[in-house]
Design a protein around this motif. Structure first.
Motif, short mmCIF file in Angstrom:
data_model
loop_
_atom_site.label_atom_id
_atom_site.label_comp_id
_atom_site.label_asym_id
_atom_site.label_seq_id
_atom_site.Cartn_x
_atom_site.Cartn_y
_atom_site.Cartn_z
N GLU A 26 0.79 -0.95 0.06
CA GLU A 26 0.21 0.10 -0.13
C GLU A 26 1.28 1.08 -0.31
O GLU A 26 1.57 1.04 1.20
CB GLU A 26 -0.85 -0.12 1.25
CG GLU A 26 -1.86 1.18 1.04
CD GLU A 26 -2.75 1.53 2.37
OE1 GLU A 26 -2.37 1.98 3.66
OE2 GLU A 26 -3.75 0.52 2.29
N LEU A 27 0.52 2.21 -0.53
CA LEU A 27 1.71 3.89 -0.46
C LEU A 27 1.28 4.03 -0.02
O LEU A 27 0.16 4.48 0.82
CB LEU A 27 1.01 4.23 -2.32
CG LEU A 27 1.80 3.39 -3.46
CD1 LEU A 27 0.53 4.94 -5.05
CD2 LEU A 27 2.95 3.87 -3.48
N LEU A 28 2.46 4.74 0.51
CA LEU A 28 2.04 6.19 2.22
C LEU A 28 2.06 7.32 1.63
O LEU A 28 1.63 7.90 2.91
CB LEU A 28 3.31 5.16 2.99
CG LEU A 28 3.56 4.01 3.83
CD1 LEU A 28 5.10 3.84 4.63
CD2 LEU A 28 2.10 3.61 4.39
N LYS A 29 2.35 7.43 0.44
CA LYS A 29 1.94 8.79 0.32
C LYS A 29 2.18 8.94 -1.30
O LYS A 29 2.20 7.76 -1.74
CB LYS A 29 3.48 9.35 0.58
CG LYS A 29 5.05 9.75 -0.37
CD LYS A 29 5.67 10.36 0.03
CE LYS A 29 6.73 9.75 -1.01
NZ LYS A 29 8.18 11.45 -0.60
N LEU A 39 6.93 4.90 -1.11
CA LEU A 39 7.06 4.48 0.02
C LEU A 39 5.53 3.14 -0.23
O LEU A 39 4.17 3.68 0.15
CB LEU A 39 6.82 5.80 1.13
CG LEU A 39 8.00 6.23 0.53
CD1 LEU A 39 7.84 7.30 1.76
CD2 LEU A 39 9.43 6.00 1.70
N LEU A 40 5.89 2.35 0.63
CA LEU A 40 4.73 1.41 0.73
C LEU A 40 5.23 0.89 2.08
O LEU A 40 5.98 0.41 2.78
CB LEU A 40 5.11 -0.21 -0.87
CG LEU A 40 5.60 0.60 -1.85
CD1 LEU A 40 5.82 -0.64 -2.68
CD2 LEU A 40 4.33 1.07 -2.24
N HIS A 41 3.86 0.39 2.45
CA HIS A 41 3.87 -0.31 3.47
C HIS A 41 2.95 -1.75 3.03
O HIS A 41 1.87 -2.19 2.61
CB HIS A 41 2.26 0.11 4.77
CG HIS A 41 2.05 -0.40 5.44
ND1 HIS A 41 2.89 -0.67 6.61
CD2 HIS A 41 1.73 -1.41 5.86
CE1 HIS A 41 2.43 -1.70 7.44
NE2 HIS A 41 1.40 -1.74 7.58
N LEU A 42 3.69 -2.78 3.64
CA LEU A 42 3.57 -4.34 3.27
C LEU A 42 2.70 -4.68 3.75
O LEU A 42 1.87 -4.41 5.30
CB LEU A 42 4.38 -5.08 2.86
CG LEU A 42 5.79 -4.69 2.77
CD1 LEU A 42 7.04 -5.37 2.86
CD2 LEU A 42 5.50 -4.90 1.02
N GLU A 43 1.39 -6.31 3.73
CA GLU A 43 0.67 -6.56 4.48
C GLU A 43 1.15 -7.12 5.86
O GLU A 43 0.59 -7.24 6.48
CB GLU A 43 0.16 -7.52 3.88
CG GLU A 43 -0.79 -7.00 2.79
CD GLU A 43 -1.43 -7.86 1.65
OE1 GLU A 43 -2.14 -9.17 1.45
OE2 GLU A 43 -2.29 -7.36 1.11
N GLU A 44 1.90 -7.50 5.60
CA GLU A 44 2.79 -8.20 7.19
C GLU A 44 3.36 -7.40 8.18
O GLU A 44 3.55 -7.46 9.45
CB GLU A 44 3.65 -9.09 6.30
CG GLU A 44 5.15 -8.78 6.38
CD GLU A 44 4.83 -8.90 4.52
OE1 GLU A 44 5.98 -9.22 4.01
OE2 GLU A 44 3.72 -8.74 3.72
#
Length: 1825
Positions: A26-29, A39-44
């Motif tokens: 998921e994109l953080l910005k 900048l990404l946020h993984l599902e884990e």
């Protein structure tokens, strides 16, 4: 659309991952152009910096919205790329347990490695006739689409099934063929579809084997053409095979097996017919033990062998040929065990008498020495000479293996040929559907010639697939008239050219095979020289000079050159083949016949198969050039030719693609390996399809669907009347780039990603609207909450202030009360202290005064006692002084007296010698004695007085001497007595001492005894207390046990009652099942009868034999269509039997037990009919004999009348007696039978009561007939006797005189005597027969009593058993008892029927005799007597004379009656203008008249013609609901009339007296009633089929697809497979259409006068069809399983319920049939998260099976993103809770199920005499009577 609009914060993307292939983030910005890092946020939960490629600067793939995840069609996804496809397949496979998914025109099938219940007959029926896009993806949907296109487009079809080994290709092809076999059926009785399916086990046994990847891997390719005729029914099939893996025969890798057939043979080696094969365990053969895995888990090779043999038999392969096949296969196994021993490096030998070779030669029928020689040698031929050269051990082993492979390949081809011959049809083939089951793209660590050919075939198929997909896209764009550009797609023609063009790989390989010294190395060098650095698709490995690399469309593959030439040549020594050709075993030379012929692609096509191998045997002499040229074709050349032929076939058909995917390499069920899946998706062309679709316009919407979905993005002013223009205006505003979409004629085409963008806009708009709604509602809620809190605060304040005031008032009251209490308490305390002090003072005073008084008293007492002591002391002193004085005086006196005594003693001594002394002594002694004996004297005073008198008297006469002598003697005696007394005293003292001693001893013993007694008493008391405690415990335990027994008895009673209720329900269900089975049997019989009629008509047309007159079915045959034979004495059952046997044999598979019962019943009735016929003949002979006797002698009127009177009385008495005995039997049964048997409502009780009632009614009827006879006899007497017989003596004397004159008196006497004898003998016989019957009934009563006692004993025994065993034993016994009783009652009923029929015959005989007597008597009366002796007119009571309501017609008008009333009658005119059921009333009135005339032939003819005509009408117009309903109503009315006027008491309860007079009098038509009942059942079933055909097209559209509540259901994006639109078009069915049709059905049935109960059953059946079809489609359609669709379904169901209420049909049971559908709709709407939700679902969905509940939860799909999916854990929770539920594993409901129908008796109140026949019916030839 800029990337910045899509790559915003919280947008989800896919990034590559080495383990999971693709990972979600998921994109953080927001992304901005120029950014190099995302900048990404993984599902884990981890954060990641994803760097973009600096060269391409490609952004990661966007993830589709959750609402699109899990779609049926991958092309429906907005973003079409590899991670989206992979994720969608994974979600469907793992979460939803769905193995099928569409990808455009491709069906992707993932192997679940688990048996799924989705291939049954119900699923096939559900997919049959449906559009491909309307149902969930399935192999059946593809098969249905192919079948439908073949019929619609008149074009041949192909289904191409491909995939890796173990992906499920063979199973998919098998299910496709099963679908065609089930849906189409065969055009002949040869069951071709069964043969097509039977070819599968044969081909699997000889062509499939276990590999490391698959337990049932097909090691060959096959193309099956299923042929159809013009009516699209299967007529035959043809099979082609490709590239059999022959090397598996002689070699298997680790953990693999040879072909299944070898292991099946070894597993069946112990069978008697296989003894000659000399087989053993699979481990004992070299060809079956190399893999080390001879067993497959879960597979029984012996059973599979039985299936294979059964399939061979079905396909026409005889037993001898089967044994020949097995001999050859066994020979191959033994050949593998042949060993060679080296003699030197260039030669070898076989050990002498080698057992495996001997067995091989015996089985093959060849010479041992010859075969042994040529296995170790070969023949070399030159131009001039021929040499025989020995070969080495390695060469011999290879030659042996080559021979084995060649034999197996030839056998394989031979079996394929025979299978094709069995499947070949003589009928011309109109079209075909081909099913191609071929290997997919393969790449292993070592790839050889087989992998090269397989991948070559896949290149050709992929090229054809790409061209077809491109063609479809082009056609779609052209049809919609949108501009399109050429789509760039991968073209693999260069790779194909590399393989098959001139100087290509195959060409070079064939050329090298022709070289004398060609090797794999030289061939590799030629490849390098020709293609390396010249073709981009050809490469050379760096570290090898014996391999090459080809870039296929799927992947690069490295092929090892070793073995290519040998496999391409596929050589075998000609000498070995010649030895086999010379075999004595006839079948073996057949395998090698084609070696003599030239083999070409054309010949392969004509034979139905493609040759797999070639045997180039070097000849000893030259052959014709052309033959040699053809004979030298290599395997590669043959394969290329067959592949070109296959491609020509596929290009000439419409292809359908099935791509099978293997989810993991470990065969784990529902386990998804992303790496393996992606690899196969790339190889099978699925991703290429996605790429082609994504390059164009993959998303397509109709204008109406787009408007419905995105109406929320439009403003009110944007909505125009023209939907197309509205959509154009909106899209131009929403998407500025016009290249992103195109407008077609009916659809809007979107580029990839545009639908996701529109969905984002729609979601944002909905989210904004939700926020506004939430804002308003939250404000309103908060204001409402504030006002509520304000009111609550004021209320609280009011209550608090009131509470405080009350508390203050309470405080004041308490203060005042406390003051008062203190005052009184203080007063009480002071008064209490005063009283205490006063009381203490008084106590002190009393104690003090008492003390002083006591002191004073003690003082006085001491003084008094002192005085007494003084007095006593003084007295004692005086007495003491006196005593001393007296003692002194006495002492003195004693002394003095002693002195005086001494003196006297001296004197006495002196005087002792003198007499005087004795005298004095005597006097003194006498005094002393007298003193001693004073007491004795006092006791004996009387005696002393007498003695004194005597002494005084004697004293006068006796002297003093005598007196003294007597005294002396008496004194002596006294002394002696004193001595004795002294001795006695001593003895007594001794005895006293002894007694004292004994007393002491006794006392000691007594004391010890008392101690023991006390101890025993204590022990006894302790024991008693213990026993009392135990007794108390036992009493408590007894009470507990009693309570437990009472509870158990109560529980057992409740259990038994519950069991009884369940058993009753079960019996009702069994009854319904039996009724359903019987009605299905009738349905099958009617179908067979119609088929028989059709065949009969066809035969008539074929023979063209004209028949005079009209055609009509044999009446006896038609009237007995349901296998009921009439028991009437006039029925010709001999003609019926052979006709009823033919359809009966065809019905054996339906219900053999019922067929045997019916057949037994027919036989019994035939025997009974024969007995009755014989009895009738005997009676007629007796009657003729009696007539002859009567003619011989003059008629004796009085004797005959007397005989008839006596006979009548005897019959009446016997009837009464029989009736009384039956009543007693009924009473005994009702009183003494077991309660469970004779309880009212019990089956046995009801059957027995009905039988007894029927017998009683029959006896009453006989009684009435006897009364009629009596009246006739009385009338005859009155008619015969003169008017004044007894009064006129003159006439009497004249008559007597005449009798005397004529000798009539003697004759009358003789006749009367004979008559009396005859009557006596008949009475005796009747008496004996009735006594026997009574004895039989008594015996039956006694047996029932014994049965009752036995039941009671059994009940007592059962009560001692455990509850489970007790219930089981009682149920078992009850079933056995009821069965026996049922059989006994059936026998009794038959006996009673025989008795009744016998009495009826006798009454008929008597009635005929009476009629003859009347005629004879009238003849005997002379005319003069009639004139002279007028006879009083007599009225003979006959019902028929006063009867009305009958219709009379002539026998020759019967056909005209049937024609006008049945065949040509129009139901609509009758239903509108005439009374309901008029044809039935008219027919019954005609039957009544025939009954009145006692014309059995007329009755039978009319009923038979009626039944046949109704059948003919229904056959002709059976698809018309109005016609079928009309004749169902009239058939039931005719049946009710036959019951109402039958004369049976049970049917006469509601009749009027006039109707009772109209009852039938002569014939019992009960069996015709059964035939009519069967006919009504058949008509009802036909009615159900008609209404089902009418309703079925409406149900899915009206109940599921149509939006009754507009706007609730959202339309989701769809893919290439467009579904039926839910928007109501002009031709779309809606719920109103269904309701209108239901109203039409109901009104038609009511107009026809159908019974209300029957209407309820029809409505119940209609609602069941609606519910079953709707639920089945719901379970097979993922798009319908949503919350909004559940609301739509519930609303639709409520409308159906409202319809039932309007028609007053709520109690018909129709609503209950919709319960599964209602619960499924509720399941879609309830919460599905927590355990409480799971519990609620389990309790709510009791009408759904576990499979249905789980299926609905798996299919549940959110329509909007605000809904949530059902989690996998929740579904598992549901499964765990429902694991103990015992229900059917079947997923779908049986929509073809027909409830068993009943026809409750419905009497008519219409009087028959009031019925008028309208002239419009054309029945003027009928007259009313």
């Amino acid at each position: 659309m800029a990337a910045s609009e899509l790559y915003t914060k919280f947008a989800r993307v896919w990034i590559p991952d080495p383990e999971e292939v693709w990972k979600s983030a998921e994109l953080l910005k927001d992304y901005k152009p120029g950014d190099k890092v995302l900048l990404l946020h993984l599902e884990e939960g981890k954060d990641l910096e994803y760097r973009l490629d600096p060269k391409t600067k490609e952004l990661p793939h966007l993830r589709n919205p959750d609402i699109l995840v899990g779609e049926n069609d991958l092309t429906a996804l907005s973003y079409l790329h590899e991670p989206a496809v992979l994720h969608n397949l994974r979600v469907r496979f793992i979460d939803s347990k769905l193995i099928y998914t569409y990808c455009g025109i491709v069906l992707v099938a993932i192997n679940p490695y688990e048996q799924l219940p989705i291939y049954g007959e119900d699923i096939i029926n559900a997919y049959s006739g449906q559009n491909m896009g309307d149902m969930d993806p399935h192999i059946f949907a593809v098969a249905e689409e192919a079948y439908k296109q073949m019929a619609r487009d008149e074009r041949n079809q192909s289904i191409i099934v491909s995939g890796e080994s173990g992906a499920g290709k063979t199973v998919s092809a098998k299910y496709a063929m099963r679908y065609f076999a089930t849906v189409s059926g065969s055009a002949s009785e040869a069951n071709v579809e069964e043969k097509v399916l039977a070819s599968n086990p044969i081909m699997e046994s000889i062509g499939n084997a276990k590999t490391t990847r698959n337990d049932n891997s097909s090691r060959f390719g096959k193309y099956i053409e299923i042929g159809f005729d013009k009516r699209y029914r299967i007529i035959g099939a043809n099979m082609r095979t490709y590239l059999l893996e022959k090397s598996r025969v002689v070699f298997q890798a680790e953990e693999e097996r040879n072909y299944h057939i070898f292991y099946q043979l070894c597993a069946s080696a112990k069978l008697p017919e296989f003894k000659m094969l000399r087989l053993g365990n699979a481990d004992s053969f070299h060809y079956t033990k190399q893999g080390g895995s001879p067993m497959i888990e879960g597979v029984d090779d012996a059973k599979e062998m039985a299936h294979t043999r059964q399939a061979c038999t079905l396909l026409g392969i005889s037993e001898s040929y089967q044994m020949g096949i097995f001999r050859i296969l066994a020979g191959i196994l033994h050949l593998g065990n042949v060993g060679f021993a080296s003699r030197d490096s260039d030669s070898c030998t076989i050990p002498p008498k080698h057992e495996p070779l001997i067995t091989f030669c015996d089985l093959m029928g060849v010479d041992y020495e010859e075969m042994c020689h040529w296995l170790c040698h070969r023949k070399l031929a030159t131009a001039t000479e021929t040499y025989i050269k020995p070969i080495s051990k390695l060469q011999a082993t290879n030659a042996r293996d080559a021979l084995a492979k060649h034999i197996y390949a030839k056998l394989f081809s031979w079996i394929v040929d025979h299978v094709n011959q069995a499947l070949h049809s003589a009928v011309k083939q109109h079209s075909f559907i081909g099913v191609l089951d071929i290997y997919g793209f393969e790449t292993f660590e070592i790839n050889s010639f087989e992998q090269f050919c397989i991948n070559y075939a896949n290149e050709k198929l992929q090229q054809q697939f790409n061209m077809h997909v491109f063609k479809l896209e082009q056609e779609e764009y052209m049809k919609e008239q949108i501009p399109w550009t050429l789509i760039d797609f991968y073209d693999n023609q260069p790779c194909i050219n590399l393989i098959e063009s001139k100087l290509g790989i195959l060409d070079l390989l064939d050329e090298e095979c022709k070289m004398p010294k060609g090797t794999d190395d030289t061939w590799a060098q030629k490849l390098y020289n020709t293609h390396l650095n010249k073709c981009a698709l050809f490469e050379k490995p760096r570290m090898s000079n014996k391999a090459f690399i080809i870039k296929h469309f799927a992947d690069k593959v490295e092929y090892q050159c070793e073995g290519f030439l040998e496999k391409n040549k596929d050589t075998v020594f000609e000498e070995q083949i010649n030895v086999l050709k010379s075999s004595k075993f006839k079948m073996l030379p057949e395998l090698f016949q084609d070696d003599e012929k030239a083999i070409s692609p054309t010949s392969a096509t004509s034979s139905g198969r493609t040759p797999l191998t070639r045997v180039p045997v070097k000849p000893t002499k030259g052959r014709p050039g052309q033959m040699a040229k053809e004979h030298k074709k290599t395997v590669g050349h043959q394969f290329r030719n067959s592949l070109h032929l296959l491609m020509e076939t596929l290009n000439a058909t419409t292809p359908h693609y099935v791509r099978c995917i293997k989810p993991n390499d470990f065969k784990f069920p529902f386990t998804f390996d992303e790496k393996r899946a992606v690899q196969q998706l790339r190889a099978c062309g699925v991703l290429e399809t996605i790429r082609i679709s994504a390059a164009g316009f993959p998303s397509r919407w109709t204008y109406q669907e787009f408007f419905s979905r995105y109406r929320v993005l439009m403003k009110q002013k944007d909505v125009l009347g023209d939907r197309k223009q509205t959509c154009k205006n909106v899209l131009e505003k929403l998407i500025l780039d016009k290249d992103k979409y195109q407008f077609g004629k009916t659809k809007i085409f979107f580029r990839a990603g545009q639908v996701a963008y529109l969905e984002k806009l729609r979601a944002d708009k909905l989210r904004a609207a939700c926020i506004r709604i939430q804002k308003t509602i939250r404000g309103w809620l908060l204001r409402k909450k504030y006002l509520c809190m304000q009111r609550a605060a004021i209320t609280v304040q009011r209550y608090v202030r009131g509470y405080q005031a009350r508390c203050y008032a309470k405080f004041l009251r308490r203060t005042k009360a406390a003051t008062t209490i203190q005052k009184y308490w203080r007063m009480y305390v002071v008064r209490r202290k005063y009283k205490i002090r006063r009381a203490a003072t008084i106590v002190l005073q009393s104690y003090l005064r008492g003390y002083l008084a006591r002191n004073r008293y003690r003082k006085i007492l001491r003084e008094h006692k002192a005085v007494i002591i003084q007095k006593r002391v003084r007295g004692w002193l005086a007495r003491t002084h006196y005593k001393r004085t007296m003692q002194a005086i006495i002492y003195l006196q004693c002394c003095f007296r002693r002195m005086m005594a001494k003196r006297e003693l001296k004197k006495l001594k002196i005087e002792a010698r003198s007499v005087e002394r004795y005298k004095k002594l005597h006097i003194g002694m006498e005094n002393k004695i007298m003193q001693l004996q004073r007491k004795v004297d006092e006791q004996n005073k009387d005696y002393k007085c007498l003695m004194e008198k005597l002494t005084n008297l004697e004293g006068v006469y006796n002297s003093e001497t005598e007196k003294l002598r007597n005294d002396v003697e008496r004194l002596q005696l006294s002394e002696e007595e004193a001595k004795v007394a002294t001795g006695r005293v001593l003895s007594l003292q001794e005895e006293i001492a002894k007694l004292r001693k004994d007393l002491e001893q006794t006392r000691s013993e007594k004391k010890s005894i008392e101690e023991r007694a006390d101890k025993y008493k204590q022990e006894t008391e302790q024991l008693v207390s213990t026993l009392k405690e135990e007794n108390t415990l036992l009493k408590q335990e007894k009470e507990t046990l009693n309570h437990l027994i009472v509870e158990q008895a109560k529980e057992m009673t409740e259990t038994m009652e519950r069991k009884l209720v369940e058993e009753t329900k079960q019996l009702e269900l069994d009854l319904n099942d039996e009724r359903l089975r019987y009605q299905n049997l009738l349905n099958e019989f009617s179908r067979l009868e119609e088929r028989y009629d059709d065949l009969k008509e066809e035969m008539t047309l074929m023979l063209n034999v004209p028949k005079p007159g009209h055609k009509r079915t044999d009446s006896t045959h038609s009237s007995n269509e349901s296998e009921y034979t009439f028991s009437s004495e006039f029925a010709e059952t001999e003609d019926i039997a052979p006709r009823t046997e033919e359809p009966s044999e065809k019905k054996v598979p339906l219900d053999m037990s019922l067929f045997l019962k019916l057949q037994k019943r027919v036989t019994e009735l035939e025997q009974e009919k024969q007995i009755m016929q014989d009895e009738l003949d005997r009676k007629e002979e007796q009657m003729f004999r009696s007539k002859a006797k009567e003619e011989e002698r003059p008629p004796i009127r009085g004797a005959e009348l007397e005989y008839e009177s006596l006979k009548r009385q005897e019959l009446e008495s016997e009837n009464k007696k029989l009736k009384n005995e039956l009543n007693e039997l009924r009473k005994a049964l009702s009183e003494k039978s077991a309660p469970e048997v004779t309880a009212p409502g019990a089956p046995a009780y009801r059957v027995l009561m009905e039988q007894l009632t029927s017998v009683s009614e029959e006896l009453d009827v006989r009684k009435e007939e006897v009364l009629i006879l009596r009246s006739q006899l009385v009338s005859q007497k009155e008619a015969i006797q003169p008017k004044n017989t007894m009064t006129d003596s003159t006439i009497l004397l004249e008559d007597v005189q005449k009798m005397k004159d004529k000798g009539e008196i003697a004759q009358a006497y003789i006749g009367l005597k004979e008559t009396n004898r005859l009557l006596e003998s008949q009475l005796q016989s009747q008496k004996r027969s009735h006594e026997n019957e009574a004895e039989a009934l008594r015996g039956e009563i006694q047996s029932l009593k014994e049965e009752n006692n036995r039941q009671q004993q059994l009940l007592a025994q059962n009560l001692q058993l455990p509850p489970e065993a007790r219930i089981e034993a009682s149920l078992q016994h009850e079933i056995t008892r009821l069965t026996n009783e049922n059989l006994d009652l059936m026998e009794q009923l038959e006996k009673q029927d025989k008795t009744v029929r016998k009495l009826k015959k006798q009454l008929k005989v008597f009635a005929k005799k009476i009629g003859e007597l009347e005629v004879g008597q009238m003849e005997n009366i002379s005319p003069g007597q009639i004139i002279d002796e007028p006879i009083r007119p007599v009225n003979i009571p006959r019902k028929e004379k006063d009867f009305q309501g009958m219709l009379e017609y002539k026998r020759e008008d019967e056909q005209k009656l049937v024609k006008n009333l049945i065949l040509e009658l129009k139901p609509r005119g009758v239903a509108v203008n005439l009374i309901p059921g008029l044809p039935a009333y008219i027919l019954f009135m005609c039957v009544r008249h025939a009954d009145y005339l006692n014309d059995d032939q007329k009755v039978r003819s009319l009923l038979t013609s009626t039944i046949n005509s109704i059948k003919k009408v229904l056959k002709k117009r059976g698809d018309d609901f109005e016609t079928v309903s009309f004749w169902l109503s009239n058939t039931c009315r005719f049946l009710h009339c036959l019951k109402q006027y039958s004369g049976e008491e049970g049917f006469m309860k509601h009749n009027t007296s006039r109707q009772n007079e109209h009852c039938l009098t002569n014939f019992d038509l009960a069996e015709y009633r059964q035939v009519l009942s069967d006919l009504a059942i058949q008509i009802y079933q036909q009615l159900v089929r008609v209404l089902e055909n009418i309703l079925q097209p409406m149900i899915v559209s009206g109940m599921l697809e149509h939006e009754t509540i507009q706007g609730v259901s959202g339309v989701k994006p769809t893919g290439l497979r467009k579904r039926t639109s839910s928007i109501a078009d002009e031709g779309t069915y809606t719920l109103d259409s269904i309701l209108r049709q239901l109203n039409s059905f109901h009104s038609v049935m009511c107009q026809h006068g159908m019974d209300p109960e029957l209407i309820k059953q029809v409505v119940k059946q209609m609602f069941y069809i609606v519910g079953a079809i709707t639920l089945n489609n719901l379970l097979l359609r993922k798009d319908m399983c949503s919350w909004s669709k559940g609301m739509q379904i519930r609303y639709n169901v409520s409308q159906l319920e409202e319809w039932l209420r309007d028609k007053n049909l709520m109690n018909s049971g129709a609503k209950e049939t919709l319960e599964p559908l209602i619960q499924a709709a509720q399941l879609l709407q309830v919460k599905k998260k927590t355990d409480d939700d799971a519990e609620a679902i389990c309790s709510m969905c009791n009408a759904l099976t576990t499979a249905q509940i789980v299926k609905v939860l798996n299919l549940y799909t959110p329509v909007n993103e605000f809904e949530e999916r059902v989690s996998v854990s929740f579904i598992r929770t549901i499964q765990m809770r429902l694991r103990d539920r015992k229900d059917s594993p079947q997923l779908l409901m049986d929509a073809k199920h027909i409830f068993p129908v009943t026809f409750p008796f419905n009497p008519s109140s219409l009087a028959l005499e009031t019925i008028q026949i309208p002239a419009s019916l054309g029945l003027g030839f009928i007259a009313r009577v």
